[in-house]
Design a protein around this motif. Sequence first.
Motif, PDB file in Angstrom:
ATOM      1  N   VAL A   1       5.154  72.582-103.160  1.00 28.31           N
ATOM      2  CA  VAL A   1       5.623  71.916-104.376  1.00 28.31           C
ATOM      3  C   VAL A   1       7.017  71.319-104.157  1.00 28.31           C
ATOM      4  N   ARG A   2       7.834  72.021-103.374  1.00 26.67           N
ATOM      5  CA  ARG A   2       9.176  71.515-103.081  1.00 26.67           C
ATOM      6  C   ARG A   2       9.136  70.284-102.178  1.00 26.67           C
ATOM      7  N   GLY A   3       7.983  70.038-101.575  1.00 30.05           N
ATOM      8  CA  GLY A   3       7.846  68.865-100.721  1.00 30.05           C
ATOM      9  C   GLY A   3       8.221  69.117 -99.279  1.00 30.05           C
TER      10      GLY A   3
ATOM     11  N   GLU B   1       3.206  58.118-102.942  1.00 30.08           N
ATOM     12  CA  GLU B   1       1.938  58.717-103.365  1.00 30.08           C
ATOM     13  C   GLU B   1       2.264  59.865-104.313  1.00 30.08           C
ATOM     14  N   VAL B   2       1.242  60.325-105.030  1.00 29.89           N
ATOM     15  CA  VAL B   2       1.447  61.429-105.956  1.00 29.89           C
ATOM     16  C   VAL B   2       1.847  62.688-105.176  1.00 29.89           C
ATOM     17  N   SER B   3       2.915  63.314-105.609  1.00 26.71           N
ATOM     18  CA  SER B   3       3.371  64.518-104.920  1.00 26.71           C
ATOM     19  C   SER B   3       2.675  65.753-105.496  1.00 26.71           C
TER      20      SER B   3
ATOM     21  N   PHE C   1       4.107  68.265-106.666  1.00 29.61           N
ATOM     22  CA  PHE C   1       4.815  68.612-107.895  1.00 29.61           C
ATOM     23  C   PHE C   1       4.217  67.866-109.087  1.00 29.61           C
ATOM     24  N   GLN C   2       3.979  66.566-108.894  1.00 30.61           N
ATOM     25  CA  GLN C   2       3.454  65.757-110.000  1.00 30.61           C
ATOM     26  C   GLN C   2       2.066  66.215-110.413  1.00 30.61           C
ATOM     27  N   ALA C   3       1.245  66.536-109.414  1.00 32.86           N
ATOM     28  CA  ALA C   3      -0.108  67.002-109.738  1.00 32.86           C
ATOM     29  C   ALA C   3      -0.043  68.300-110.536  1.00 32.86           C
TER      30      ALA C   3
ATOM     31  N   ALA D   1       2.509  69.416-112.368  1.00 29.70           N
ATOM     32  CA  ALA D   1       3.109  69.200-113.682  1.00 29.70           C
ATOM     33  C   ALA D   1       2.087  68.602-114.649  1.00 29.70           C
ATOM     34  N   THR D   2       1.289  67.655-114.170  1.00 30.55           N
ATOM     35  CA  THR D   2       0.293  67.027-115.035  1.00 30.55           C
ATOM     36  C   THR D   2      -0.790  68.023-115.429  1.00 30.55           C
TER      37      THR D   2
ATOM     38  N   SER E   1       0.570  70.401-118.015  1.00 33.03           N
ATOM     39  CA  SER E   1       0.741  69.865-119.366  1.00 33.03           C
ATOM     40  C   SER E   1      -0.586  69.896-120.123  1.00 33.03           C
TER      41      SER E   1
ATOM     42  N   ARG F   1      -3.598  62.623-103.259  1.00 35.60           N
ATOM     43  CA  ARG F   1      -3.870  62.231-101.876  1.00 35.60           C
ATOM     44  C   ARG F   1      -3.304  63.271-100.950  1.00 35.60           C
TER      45      ARG F   1
ATOM     46  N   TYR G   1       9.358  63.850-108.364  1.00 33.92           N
ATOM     47  CA  TYR G   1       9.427  64.801-109.483  1.00 33.92           C
ATOM     48  C   TYR G   1       9.243  64.139-110.833  1.00 33.92           C
ATOM     49  N   SER G   2       8.974  62.821-110.853  1.00 36.12           N
ATOM     50  CA  SER G   2       8.699  62.195-112.139  1.00 36.12           C
ATOM     51  C   SER G   2       7.333  62.688-112.600  1.00 36.12           C
ATOM     52  N   PHE G   3       7.026  62.425-113.841  1.00 37.94           N
ATOM     53  CA  PHE G   3       5.818  62.993-114.426  1.00 37.94           C
ATOM     54  C   PHE G   3       4.832  61.869-114.707  1.00 37.94           C
TER      55      PHE G   3
ATOM     56  N   ILE H   1      -1.998  59.175-112.057  1.00 41.46           N
ATOM     57  CA  ILE H   1      -2.189  59.895-110.797  1.00 41.46           C
ATOM     58  C   ILE H   1      -3.391  59.332-110.057  1.00 41.46           C
TER      59      ILE H   1
ATOM     60  N   ARG I   1      -2.604  55.937-108.578  1.00 40.48           N
ATOM     61  CA  ARG I   1      -1.357  55.852-107.815  1.00 40.48           C
ATOM     62  C   ARG I   1      -1.557  55.221-106.435  1.00 40.48           C
TER      63      ARG I   1
ATOM     64  N   ARG J   1       0.173  51.842-105.202  1.00 42.27           N
ATOM     65  CA  ARG J   1       1.119  51.886-104.086  1.00 42.27           C
ATOM     66  C   ARG J   1       0.737  50.826-103.050  1.00 42.27           C
TER      67      ARG J   1
END
Lengths: 514, 144
Positions: free
Chosen positions: A88-90, A100-102, A104-106, A108-109, A112, A331, B44-46, B52, B55, B59
Amino acid sequence: MTRLVPTAVLAACFTFPAALTASAQSIDETINGIFASSTGWFVNLIFSNFPGTNFPWIVAWLVIAATVFTVYFGVIQFRAFGHAIALVRGDYSDPDDAGEVSHFQALATALSGTVGLGNIAGVAVAIGIGGPGATFWMILAGLLGMASKFTECTLGVKYRNEYANGKVSGGPMYYLTKGFAERGVPGGRFLAILFSIFCILGALGGGNMFQANQAHAQLTNVFGVYPGWITGIVFAGIVFAVIVGGIKSIARVTEKVVPIMGVIYVGTALIIILMNYDMIGWAFGQIFAGAFTGLGVAGGFVGALIQGFRRAAFSNEAGVGSAAIAHSAVRTKEPITEGFVSLLEPLIDTVIVCTMTALVIIITGQLISDPNTGLYLLNEAGTAIRTVGDTSGVALTSAAFSSSIGGFKYVLALAVILFAFSTMISWSYYGLKAWTYLFGESKTQELVFKSIFCLFVVIGASASLGPVIDFSDAAIFAMAVVNIIGLYVLMPIVKRELNSYWSRLKSGEIKKFT
Amino acid sequence: MSEKFVVGYDGSDVAKRALDFAVSRAKAQGGSILIVHVLEWSPYSFLTPEEIEERHARRTEELERAETALMTPLKSTIAAAGVPVETRIKYGHVAKTLCDVAKKEGATQMVIGRDGDGGLSSRVFGSVAGSLVQVAPVPCTIVP
């Protein structure tokens, strides 16, 4: 079978606008009547208890599965915990893949979609009925649920569909079909269709109408009573703007605000707990004592256990399959990394956020006990513990927070509304994926589903649709019945992925980039 | 050792001025140019679930657009001026990414433009030029 249910949904949608001109009361009655008579058997089936007990079999189904996965993968939730944090920290993300989607983003989404009313209102219900001891069982179920999430999210990424335009679709319907075919097990397609139907119903119900309904209830608590359709139209308009209009700015605002609300919620809970620091030891004493004796709650310690398990299962959705849809679009070269990341979800949702709610309710002394025996006093009906303000559900949470920090009920109302909104956005996507699985990927099909979804926001907020909500909750758990059958069949594949990845990680073939 | 200029470029007028400046210096000193276009991106953006899903496609589009609209025209004009030129398109925090590229590629100098618009947002969040002054690993020229 595949066509039947959606056609009914569609038909319902087209008849509603006409019916809206009639009085709201008669709409409620009509809908309630139709749903109760035609779906009652389904709700009863899903939520029925084991003979001679009041233990719902669906809760056992989820907890047993979580236990099996925990044992089968060698307590993966603890073994891979540090690695999950590093992902998650990358630390393992290739800088050339930036954009690309990190992970962390996956995460967090997906979070939510699960952090929501269950964490605020549901926990209060569980503590109110099962006493402090329910917290213990809730945490235990949350920890076990991490293994279920790990399994389903790994499969979600592994068997997703990737299209030429770069889009991806994944989730239980894809691993049920492709995974079963790979293992030579029949019935995958049938289960996938069944899952998709339940997923659509769950998305429109628990992921939509229930949320709209509770958000409206919370608004009326703060601002006084006003018609639900106003909330419904406003909510539907905003949801429409985001999912159909692609108005990213609204989504982006919620995006920013929802995690902040989460932090404020947990932060406030921590402050309240620290303000009452002398009670912390006592509170944990109550939790442990209650877990094994019940401390006088209805049903004794079994009552506490059922409430705790049930709340954890309802709240973090581990085993339901929804998270597999959310995580599958990421990804990554290694599907298993998404599984590692997803096991943090039940931890954050249940073990941290839900536990905070529980601790605040216990520590602020909302539950009334007999000073002589130390046992909790029950209300007149004997169904729940007597509370200071005779409250339950979200009102109990609100009372607990406000007793220490006055005026927090406004913050809480905002949190409830935002959580409800973000849950709706997430579930609109889960429902959409199930819909396009059944009817094919096309812009028209997407628009059809999204329009239906927005319509149900209005219906959910305007009416008190008890049977409809029962039914949609049942649909969400029916997803788990289908999904977990799939997970049992496909878990050897996850094991193979895990062993391969773990050995490469240990040998240093998979390296950190930072 | 010949000079290697990293130029932060986003297609704006100030970026063009910075690039012209760097090209003239590189020509005079026999150096080369590395044009870096950074697309602002935070891991870290949401994002919403649909964002997603889209993305990767987005990109790919963004990279193609940056390549054809920004980089390709530059390459030919600068190469025509007799200066060796390379380009990179990166995602990330602008100042940090420029520094990372400069370090990795062994650049000896950095050149960036600034718009000089000291508005409220740059006071609060800082500007690329301001950050680079603090963290640049090699001598950095800021072209007004």
